[in-house]
Write a protein that holds these residues in place. Structure first.
Motif, PDB file in Angstrom:
ATOM      1  N   ARG A 180       0.838  -1.189   0.000  1.00  0.00           N
ATOM      2  CA  ARG A 180       0.000   0.000   0.000  1.00  0.00           C
ATOM      3  C   ARG A 180       0.871   1.237   0.000  1.00  0.00           C
ATOM      4  O   ARG A 180       1.916   1.255   0.653  1.00  0.00           O
ATOM      5  CB  ARG A 180      -0.858   0.023   1.267  1.00  0.00           C
ATOM      6  N   PRO A 181       0.447   2.317  -0.672  1.00  0.00           N
ATOM      7  CA  PRO A 181       1.242   3.551  -0.627  1.00  0.00           C
ATOM      8  C   PRO A 181       1.287   4.121   0.794  1.00  0.00           C
ATOM      9  O   PRO A 181       0.384   3.878   1.600  1.00  0.00           O
ATOM     10  CB  PRO A 181       0.502   4.493  -1.570  1.00  0.00           C
ATOM     11  N   LYS A 182       2.344   4.863   1.072  1.00  0.00           N
ATOM     12  CA  LYS A 182       2.493   5.466   2.403  1.00  0.00           C
ATOM     13  C   LYS A 182       2.236   6.980   2.282  1.00  0.00           C
ATOM     14  O   LYS A 182       2.548   7.579   1.260  1.00  0.00           O
ATOM     15  CB  LYS A 182       3.911   5.224   2.929  1.00  0.00           C
ATOM     16  N   GLY A 183       1.694   7.546   3.363  1.00  0.00           N
ATOM     17  CA  GLY A 183       1.390   8.982   3.361  1.00  0.00           C
ATOM     18  C   GLY A 183       2.578   9.763   3.892  1.00  0.00           C
ATOM     19  O   GLY A 183       2.889   9.703   5.077  1.00  0.00           O
ATOM     20  N   VAL A 184       3.217  10.527   3.019  1.00  0.00           N
ATOM     21  CA  VAL A 184       4.404  11.301   3.400  1.00  0.00           C
ATOM     22  C   VAL A 184       3.940  12.634   3.991  1.00  0.00           C
ATOM     23  O   VAL A 184       3.290  13.430   3.307  1.00  0.00           O
ATOM     24  CB  VAL A 184       5.298  11.548   2.157  1.00  0.00           C
ATOM     25  N   MET A 185       4.266  12.858   5.268  1.00  0.00           N
ATOM     26  CA  MET A 185       3.838  14.095   5.929  1.00  0.00           C
ATOM     27  C   MET A 185       4.859  15.186   5.670  1.00  0.00           C
ATOM     28  O   MET A 185       6.017  15.078   6.093  1.00  0.00           O
ATOM     29  CB  MET A 185       3.726  13.877   7.444  1.00  0.00           C
ATOM     30  N   LEU A 186       4.436  16.228   4.967  1.00  0.00           N
ATOM     31  CA  LEU A 186       5.343  17.329   4.640  1.00  0.00           C
ATOM     32  C   LEU A 186       4.876  18.613   5.333  1.00  0.00           C
ATOM     33  O   LEU A 186       3.681  18.920   5.333  1.00  0.00           O
ATOM     34  CB  LEU A 186       5.422  17.514   3.122  1.00  0.00           C
ATOM     35  N   THR A 187       5.837  19.316   5.906  1.00  0.00           N
ATOM     36  CA  THR A 187       5.507  20.477   6.735  1.00  0.00           C
ATOM     37  C   THR A 187       5.800  21.793   6.003  1.00  0.00           C
ATOM     38  O   THR A 187       6.447  21.815   4.954  1.00  0.00           O
ATOM     39  CB  THR A 187       6.352  20.465   8.018  1.00  0.00           C
ATOM     40  N   HIS A 188       5.354  22.876   6.630  1.00  0.00           N
ATOM     41  CA  HIS A 188       5.660  24.211   6.095  1.00  0.00           C
ATOM     42  C   HIS A 188       7.170  24.398   5.994  1.00  0.00           C
ATOM     43  O   HIS A 188       7.679  24.911   5.004  1.00  0.00           O
ATOM     44  CB  HIS A 188       5.064  25.285   7.013  1.00  0.00           C
ATOM     45  N   ARG A 189       7.870  23.967   7.035  1.00  0.00           N
ATOM     46  CA  ARG A 189       9.323  24.142   7.045  1.00  0.00           C
ATOM     47  C   ARG A 189       9.962  23.342   5.902  1.00  0.00           C
ATOM     48  O   ARG A 189      10.884  23.816   5.236  1.00  0.00           O
ATOM     49  CB  ARG A 189       9.861  23.660   8.399  1.00  0.00           C
ATOM     50  N   ASN A 190       9.471  22.134   5.651  1.00  0.00           N
ATOM     51  CA  ASN A 190       9.992  21.316   4.549  1.00  0.00           C
ATOM     52  C   ASN A 190       9.855  22.061   3.224  1.00  0.00           C
ATOM     53  O   ASN A 190      10.806  22.168   2.447  1.00  0.00           O
ATOM     54  CB  ASN A 190       9.233  19.990   4.425  1.00  0.00           C
ATOM     55  N   PHE A 191       8.648  22.550   2.958  1.00  0.00           N
ATOM     56  CA  PHE A 191       8.441  23.197   1.656  1.00  0.00           C
ATOM     57  C   PHE A 191       9.115  24.561   1.569  1.00  0.00           C
ATOM     58  O   PHE A 191       9.463  25.019   0.484  1.00  0.00           O
ATOM     59  CB  PHE A 191       6.941  23.298   1.334  1.00  0.00           C
ATOM     60  N   LYS A 382       8.328  14.741   7.955  1.00  0.00           N
ATOM     61  CA  LYS A 382       8.050  14.531   9.375  1.00  0.00           C
ATOM     62  C   LYS A 382       7.863  13.051   9.683  1.00  0.00           C
ATOM     63  O   LYS A 382       7.972  12.635  10.833  1.00  0.00           O
ATOM     64  CB  LYS A 382       6.768  15.293   9.729  1.00  0.00           C
ATOM     65  N   GLY A 383       7.545  12.258   8.685  1.00  0.00           N
ATOM     66  CA  GLY A 383       7.325  10.825   8.899  1.00  0.00           C
ATOM     67  C   GLY A 383       6.168  10.362   8.033  1.00  0.00           C
ATOM     68  O   GLY A 383       5.550  11.171   7.340  1.00  0.00           O
ATOM     69  N   TYR A 384       5.916   9.047   8.061  1.00  0.00           N
ATOM     70  CA  TYR A 384       4.779   8.506   7.324  1.00  0.00           C
ATOM     71  C   TYR A 384       3.541   8.576   8.212  1.00  0.00           C
ATOM     72  O   TYR A 384       3.606   8.191   9.388  1.00  0.00           O
ATOM     73  CB  TYR A 384       5.042   7.053   6.901  1.00  0.00           C
ATOM     74  N   TRP A 385       2.463   9.055   7.649  1.00  0.00           N
ATOM     75  CA  TRP A 385       1.206   9.229   8.373  1.00  0.00           C
ATOM     76  C   TRP A 385       0.767   7.898   9.009  1.00  0.00           C
ATOM     77  O   TRP A 385       0.584   6.905   8.292  1.00  0.00           O
ATOM     78  CB  TRP A 385       0.139   9.735   7.406  1.00  0.00           C
ATOM     79  N   ASN A 386       0.654   7.914  10.325  1.00  0.00           N
ATOM     80  CA  ASN A 386       0.183   6.735  11.080  1.00  0.00           C
ATOM     81  C   ASN A 386       0.996   5.463  10.840  1.00  0.00           C
ATOM     82  O   ASN A 386       0.468   4.366  10.999  1.00  0.00           O
ATOM     83  CB  ASN A 386      -1.295   6.434  10.751  1.00  0.00           C
ATOM     84  N   GLN A 387       2.243   5.603  10.421  1.00  0.00           N
ATOM     85  CA  GLN A 387       3.074   4.401  10.236  1.00  0.00           C
ATOM     86  C   GLN A 387       4.480   4.646  10.806  1.00  0.00           C
ATOM     87  O   GLN A 387       5.464   4.649  10.060  1.00  0.00           O
ATOM     88  CB  GLN A 387       3.177   4.047   8.750  1.00  0.00           C
ATOM     89  N   PRO A 388       4.554   4.873  12.131  1.00  0.00           N
ATOM     90  CA  PRO A 388       5.861   5.186  12.722  1.00  0.00           C
ATOM     91  C   PRO A 388       6.889   4.089  12.475  1.00  0.00           C
ATOM     92  O   PRO A 388       8.084   4.362  12.345  1.00  0.00           O
ATOM     93  CB  PRO A 388       5.556   5.344  14.217  1.00  0.00           C
ATOM     94  N   GLU A 389       6.425   2.838  12.349  1.00  0.00           N
ATOM     95  CA  GLU A 389       7.380   1.735  12.157  1.00  0.00           C
ATOM     96  C   GLU A 389       8.034   1.837  10.774  1.00  0.00           C
ATOM     97  O   GLU A 389       9.206   1.517  10.616  1.00  0.00           O
ATOM     98  CB  GLU A 389       6.721   0.368  12.395  1.00  0.00           C
ATOM     99  N   GLU A 390       7.280   2.338   9.792  1.00  0.00           N
ATOM    100  CA  GLU A 390       7.850   2.522   8.451  1.00  0.00           C
ATOM    101  C   GLU A 390       8.817   3.712   8.464  1.00  0.00           C
ATOM    102  O   GLU A 390       9.854   3.691   7.814  1.00  0.00           O
ATOM    103  CB  GLU A 390       6.751   2.749   7.404  1.00  0.00           C
TER     104      GLU A 390
END
Ligand code: AMP
Length: 530
Positions: A180-191, A382-390
């Motif tokens: 399944r695809p993973k949700g990449v959390m991107l922040t204001h600081r990242n962009f 910031k991490g993968y949405w709801n997948q800290p282990e990934e």
């Protein structure tokens, strides 16, 4: 002083300093920065009225459009988190990502409402469905029309919802090492960091006119949504990259800049009618997503007299990590220039880059030793949405490990030679081989299946399926391909199928995918990615 780095700054700057300047062109629609900003503000107010508050997810499914462009700021202004999906996926994929991300409102282009209506029952948490009408398409039942929603809204900026630079701007779903695809959390600081990379290294100014060959869903158009707006450049929206349309847009709009995967560049270079168009602006073309053949660099620069630039990065790094800038102290005579431009590049400002080899040590800068590219800096997600282990698998010892394998030359330019991760990149978009295998395993005649990437002239890479049939069964390539077409997005479907008695495995039973790929790559000059 410490002021949060928030991407909304870019819109405010453009509105205040470039208000009367043309900002967006989309077919026969044209908006100045003053008008564009007002449209973004109105959308933000409309979403607030629907109950969207800071942190809520708003999904969007659309080809490139001015509505799509407005949705980036319409959400970030109120701290909502945009979830832009690849619209070429299928309903099942949309359902997964929108429910995984807990999306509350969905915005869709007219062409995609039917695909979403098919999965409405599976998305009980979605409260509002907004259609951005394309042309004079009708408003389907159960959809609110964008222009109706925004018509009576205030055209001034909504109040700052108390944004912090580490708040999310978007969750970008990317196919990778999991089925399944993973949700990449991107922040204001990242962009924000990426916008600086984009502006500095790609030389963006208010004179730039970007042709949107790149899908906006792909890492927010590689962050071009922010960089170009920040500088007051012009966005020329392209719905689909048909070469004829691209050439007339380049000529008529005075395009100076465009980003694309090598597969799109190939179509532009090969377009037979090219000589009929006088492109006086000599645009800069930025390529990434896969290593382009050096002949593409030569053809663009020598035959056309335009400029080729290469960057490298990932959705997880917002995305720019490296840029292939020729340095003044490096020999760039003759072919040497194209060889440098044909590499992924050296670290952009603020990126700490390593190529990590055996025993966790950095590889020598000898262009021979191979290691995994790792990066550290403010552009890392910031991490993968709801997948800290990934997340924990890829962020280790303060670095983000990319899964890309590279060599480094004596000047620090990296060259991507292979991938440690099980991902195929076709036409600039990721395909998870595991996901394709999962579908193949659903075929009643399939006993075992392995999917690997092989070189393709048109797409860079394409999936090859290697299949062991159930005992006594017979199947044709066509049968397998048809089954795949019914069960996955078409760009993921294997173009070739091989039937075999047994898949190669290690002593511990691990599939030796390398052996399956090898014969196809032998002619590719040592590289295992395309
Ligand atoms: P995505 O997250 O969809 O943008 O895909 C990122 C992946 O694209 C990277 O991990 C690389 O495998 C590949 N990639 C991006 N840029 C380049 C490049 N310039 N050369 C080779 N591969 C690239």
């Amino acid at each position: 002083m410490e002021v949060p780095m928030v991407v909304n700054d870019f819109l405010f700057r453009a509105e205040s300093l470039y208000g009367p300047k043309e900002a967006v062109v989309d077919g026969d629609k044209r908006f100045t920065y003053a008008e564009f900003a007002k449209r973004c503000y109105k959308l933000a107010h409309a979403l607030s009225d629907l109950g969207v508050v800071k942190g809520d997810r708003v999904g969007i499914l659309s080809p490139n459009s001015h509505h799509f462009l407005e949705s980036f700021y319409g959400t970030s202004l109120i701290g909502a988190v945009l979830v832009p999906l690849n619209y070429r996926l299928v309903s099942e994929d949309f359902q997964y990502a929108f429910s995984h991300s807990g999306t509350k409102v969905i915005i869709a282009d007219s062409e995609l409402t039917a695909a979403l209506d098919a999965i409405r029952d599976g998305l009980p948490k979605v409260e509002h469905w907004i259609v951005a009408r394309y042309g004079d398409a009708p408003v389907p039942d159960g959809w609110k029309e964008w222009e109706d929603l925004v018509a009576d809204q205030p055209d001034t900026a909504p109040p700052d919802p108390g944004l912090d630079e580490n708040d999310l701007v978007s969750i970008n779903y990317t196919s990778g090492t999991t089925a399944r695809p993973k949700g990449v959390m991107l922040t204001h600081r990242n962009f924000y960091a990426n916008a600086y990379h984009f502006i500095t290294h790609l030389g963006i100014s208010h004179d730039d006119v970007e042709m949107w060959t790149l899908p906006m869903f792909h890492c927010n158009g590689w962050g071009g949504v922010y960089a170009l707006t920040a500088m007051g450049g012009k966005h020329v929206v392209v719905r689909g990259p048909e070469p004829e349309l691209l050439y007339s847009i380049m000529r008529d709009e005075g395009i100076t800049f465009a980003c694309m995967a090598p597969a799109v560049l190939a179509r532009i270079l090969d377009f037979e009618g090219a000589s009929e168009y006088d492109i006086a602006t000599k645009p800069r073309f930025v390529c990434a997503g896969a290593p382009p053949p050096i002949t593409f660099v030569e053809r663009l620069e020598q035959e056309r007299g335009w400029t080729f630039m290469q960057i490298y990065g990932l959705t997880e790094t917002a995305p720019i990590l490296t840029v292939a800038e020729p340095k003044p102290h490096v020999n760039t005579e003759g072919d040497a220039l194209y060889r440098i431009k044909g590499r992924a590049g050296h670290a952009s400002v603020g990126v700490q880059l390593r190529v990590v080899g055996e025993g966790g040590r950095d590889v020598a800068w000898d262009d021979t030793a191979i290691g995994e590219v790792a990066a550290r800096g403010n552009m890392v997600f910031k991490g993968y949405w709801n997948q800290p282990e990934e997340t924990a698998k890829v962020v280790r010892d303060g670095y983000f490990f990319t899964g890309d394998l590279a060599t480094v030359d004596q000047y620090g330019y990296i060259n991507i030679v292979d991938r440690a991760k099980d991902v195929i990149i076709s036409g600039g978009e990721n395909i998870s081989s595991i996901e394709v295998e999962d579908v193949l395993y659903r075929h009643p005649k399939v006993l075992e299946a392995a999917v690997v990437g092989i070189p393709s002239e048109r797409w860079g890479e394409t999936p090859l399926a290697v299949i062991v049939l159930q005992r006594g069964e017979k199947a044709t390539t066509e049968e397998i391909v048809d089954f795949c077409r019914e069960n996955m997005a078409h760009f993921k479907v294997p173009r070739q199928v091989e039937f075999t008695e047994e898949l190669p495995r290690t002593a511990t039973g691990k599939l030796k995918k390398f052996e399956l790929r090898e014969p196809y790559w032998n002619a590719a000059g040592g590289r295992r990615v395309n």
